[in-house]
Design an enzyme around this catalytic site. Sequence first.
Site, PDB file in Angstrom:
ATOM      1  N   CYS A  28      -0.435  -0.508  -1.273  1.00 22.07           N
ATOM      2  CA  CYS A  28       0.302   0.707  -1.596  1.00 22.07           C
ATOM      3  C   CYS A  28      -0.264   1.870  -0.767  1.00 22.07           C
ATOM      4  O   CYS A  28      -0.344   1.758   0.447  1.00 22.07           O
ATOM      5  CB  CYS A  28       0.246   0.959  -3.099  1.00 22.07           C
ATOM      6  SG  CYS A  28       1.453   2.161  -3.702  1.00 22.07           S
TER       7      CYS A  28
ATOM      8  N   ASP B 236      11.280  -3.682  -1.902  1.00 23.49           N
ATOM      9  CA  ASP B 236      10.396  -2.570  -2.223  1.00 23.49           C
ATOM     10  C   ASP B 236      11.149  -1.254  -2.043  1.00 23.49           C
ATOM     11  O   ASP B 236      11.471  -0.872  -0.914  1.00 23.49           O
ATOM     12  CB  ASP B 236       9.177  -2.608  -1.300  1.00 23.49           C
ATOM     13  CG  ASP B 236       8.148  -1.536  -1.620  1.00 23.49           C
ATOM     14  OD1 ASP B 236       8.466  -0.593  -2.372  1.00 23.49           O
ATOM     15  OD2 ASP B 236       7.015  -1.648  -1.110  1.00 23.49           O
TER      16      ASP B 236
ATOM     17  N   HIS C 224       7.720  -4.215  -4.707  1.00 21.83           N
ATOM     18  CA  HIS C 224       6.496  -3.454  -4.498  1.00 21.83           C
ATOM     19  C   HIS C 224       5.438  -3.964  -5.478  1.00 21.83           C
ATOM     20  O   HIS C 224       5.731  -4.325  -6.608  1.00 21.83           O
ATOM     21  CB  HIS C 224       6.765  -1.970  -4.746  1.00 21.83           C
ATOM     22  CG  HIS C 224       5.610  -1.084  -4.388  1.00 21.83           C
ATOM     23  ND1 HIS C 224       5.274  -0.800  -3.079  1.00 21.83           N
ATOM     24  CD2 HIS C 224       4.712  -0.425  -5.158  1.00 21.83           C
ATOM     25  CE1 HIS C 224       4.226   0.001  -3.065  1.00 21.83           C
ATOM     26  NE2 HIS C 224       3.866   0.242  -4.309  1.00 21.83           N
TER      27      HIS C 224
END
Length: 245
Positions: free
Chosen positions: A125, A183, A214
Site C-alpha cells: 500500500c 484495486d 487491494h
Amino acid sequence: MMVKQEVHDIDTPTGTMRCYLYRPDSEGLFSTIIFYSEIFQQTAPIARAATMLAGHGFVVLVPEVFHELNPIGTVLAYDDEGKDKGNQDKFTKALEHHDSDTQALVDFAMSQAFCTNQIGAMGVCIGGHLAYRAALNIDVVGAFCLYPTDIHSGTLPANPGNDSLSRTGDIDGELVLVFGKQDPHVPSEGRRLIYDRLTETRRKFTYLEVNAQHAFMRDEGDRYDPALALQIYQQAVAFFHRVLR
C-alpha cells in the site's frame, strides 16, 4: 531458519523512529530488507510477513512510518477510525521526511555487525510507494512494491518536482511492481501511467497485474487471497536472494 526480534529506536532528522528488527537466529551476515507497512504501521499481519521474510535469511527492518505524528509504538486498527487517522498521517508527512527516514535506516543497517552492505526495500500500500521511493537511495539496490498507492496521483506532500513519479528516472535499483486488477486505489489508467514512465525512463523493472483486490496479501479480512499471497511471497524471496548478493 528460526527468527528473533529486536526493537530499536533510531534517531532521524524529524525525531525518534521506532524500528522492529527481525533476523535469523543464527550466526552469520545477512542482507537487509526495509519493509514499509501500510498506513496502520506494524500490525499483526505486517509482523508475520516480516518474520516470514527473515526466516528466509534476511534482516528485516519495519519502521514506524509516521513516527513524527504518533506516540512511539502506535498501531492503528483496521477500522474506520484507524483508516481515517492513517490517511490523515499519509497526507501530512512530506516525502522528503520519508527520504530522511530511509537514509537513517540504511545507516543503521550498515552499522550492524550482522548485516552486509546489501539493502533492499519492500512494502504494501503506501509502503509499496515508500519502497519505490527508497530505490532513489543509492544504497537500495532493489525494491519489491506491492500495490503501491499515490505514485500515479502525486497526492502525497512533496516539494515541486520531487514527487515519486517525477523522480522515476533517478532510480538506479531494480524494481518489481505488483498490482491487483480489482484495486480501486490504483485504477488501470494510474497503473498504465506508472508503467509508461518506467518504460520511458528505461528503468530495470518487472511489472505484474494479478486478479486481486487491494490488500490481497494481508492475512486478515475478506480481501486476503492466501494462494496468491504465497505465490507473491515466493517471488519476493527469490528476487531478494538474487539482487542482494
